[in-house]
Design an enzyme around this catalytic site. Structure first.
Site, PDB file in Angstrom:
ATOM      1  N   HIS A 131      -5.072   6.409   8.153  1.00  0.00           N
ATOM      2  CA  HIS A 131      -4.516   5.474   7.183  1.00  0.00           C
ATOM      3  C   HIS A 131      -2.997   5.490   7.295  1.00  0.00           C
ATOM      4  CE1 HIS A 131      -8.049   4.581   4.482  1.00  0.00           C
ATOM      5  NE2 HIS A 131      -8.529   5.524   5.275  1.00  0.00           N
ATOM      6  N   ASP A 162       0.855  -1.181   0.000  1.00  0.00           N
ATOM      7  CA  ASP A 162       0.000   0.000   0.000  1.00  0.00           C
ATOM      8  C   ASP A 162       0.890   1.229   0.000  1.00  0.00           C
ATOM      9  OD1 ASP A 162      -2.535   1.377   0.142  1.00  0.00           O
ATOM     10  OD2 ASP A 162      -2.079   1.839   2.232  1.00  0.00           O
ATOM     11  N   GLU A 170       0.845   5.720   0.702  1.00  0.00           N
ATOM     12  CA  GLU A 170       0.182   6.979   1.011  1.00  0.00           C
ATOM     13  C   GLU A 170       0.812   8.036   0.108  1.00  0.00           C
ATOM     14  OE1 GLU A 170      -2.434   7.189   2.825  1.00  0.00           O
ATOM     15  OE2 GLU A 170      -2.291   5.174   3.682  1.00  0.00           O
ATOM     16  N   GLU A 218      -6.843  17.481   2.015  1.00  0.00           N
ATOM     17  CA  GLU A 218      -7.684  16.290   2.103  1.00  0.00           C
ATOM     18  C   GLU A 218      -6.843  15.035   2.326  1.00  0.00           C
ATOM     19  OE1 GLU A 218      -9.627  19.464  -0.286  1.00  0.00           O
ATOM     20  OE2 GLU A 218      -7.674  18.462  -0.381  1.00  0.00           O
ATOM     21  N   ASP A 262      -2.194  -0.581   6.801  1.00  0.00           N
ATOM     22  CA  ASP A 262      -3.183  -1.009   5.823  1.00  0.00           C
ATOM     23  C   ASP A 262      -2.726  -2.274   5.101  1.00  0.00           C
ATOM     24  OD1 ASP A 262      -4.668   1.132   6.565  1.00  0.00           O
ATOM     25  OD2 ASP A 262      -4.540   2.220   4.679  1.00  0.00           O
TER      26      ASP A 262
END
Length: 238
Positions: free
Chosen positions: A152, A7, A9, A52, A157
């Site tokens: 997150h 994963d 970010e 965001e 994750d």
């Protein structure tokens, strides 16, 4: 069979707008066992995260300022994933960011650096059509605790996704993975259409079982549609 559950970010949603990877989390799974051989990297993107995105991952510009840049860790990352099947949830998102980062350093796309890429979200949509299939939703459905997931994080994750993936593919070894453990494996994400049905044993009913079945059908009387289908068709008079 070596798989890497991974994963990322990022600073935003679109690498074509200059957004970058800021965290990479990789969990190694070998023969359906999490090995503990993980790769976790924070990266300096040389830019701020969109508000965001920051609200999702909480990785501030100050925190990332002293972290290595992607070009400094690319060799380590590529060596870790070499030859493995990569598995990510909504893989297209992560892949487009990796492709952009690799292009910046003159490397080929991610698909050419690993064995294959599998999207666990696509598998979840096949298994649970019409239902929510986010990572949180799958954790709830499969009984995997994610109570500690407030923000997150790529490694967290990936750890959750590894549990979800193993739960979703449990019991599929005989159907979706090559039966011969010594031969090449097609991976748990292989489409059902590639399955070779000739490896299945065909078990015919015994004489006693056929007799018991016939007796059961006879007891249904006129309600038994199978009797009607098996009966020879009547030939009309000329």
């Amino acid at each position: 069979m070596r798989q890497i559950i991974f994963d990322t970010e990022t600073t935003g949603l679109d690498p074509s707008q200059g957004h970058r990877i800021i965290e990479i989390g990789c969990i190694e799974v070998v023969n359906r066992t999490v090995t503990g051989n993980n790769l976790h990297l924070y990266l300096n993107p040389d830019r701020d995260s969109d508000p965001e995105a920051l609200a999702v991952h909480g990785l501030t510009t100050d925190f990332l300022a002293d972290k290595p840049r992607f070009n400094e860790v690319a060799a380590e990352f590529l060596a870790f994933i070499q030859g493995a099947e990569l598995i990510a949830h909504n893989a297209a998102f992560d892949v487009k960011f990796f492709n952009a980062e690799l292009k910046r350093i003159g490397q080929g796309e991610l698909a050419g650096q690993c064995g294959k890429i599998t999207d666990s979200l696509m598998m979840a949509r096949t298994l649970y059509p019409g239902k929510r299939n986010s990572l949180d939703a799958l954790c709830d459905r499969l009984g995997i605790s994610n109570a500690h997931r407030t923000l997150h994080g790529a490694l967290l994750d990936s750890q959750l996704l590894a549990e979800v993936w193993l739960a979703m593919t449990r019991g599929q070894d005989a159907l979706l993975i090559d039966v011969d453990d010594n031969g090449p494996s097609s991976g748990a994400g292989t489409a059902v259409g590639s399955f070779d049905g000739t490896v299945l044993r065909v078990l015919s009913a015994s004489t006693d079982e056929l007799a018991a079945h016939d007796e059961y059908l006879a007891g249904l009387g006129d309600a038994c549609v199978w009797r009607a289908l098996d009966a020879p068709a009547e030939v009309a008079d000329a």
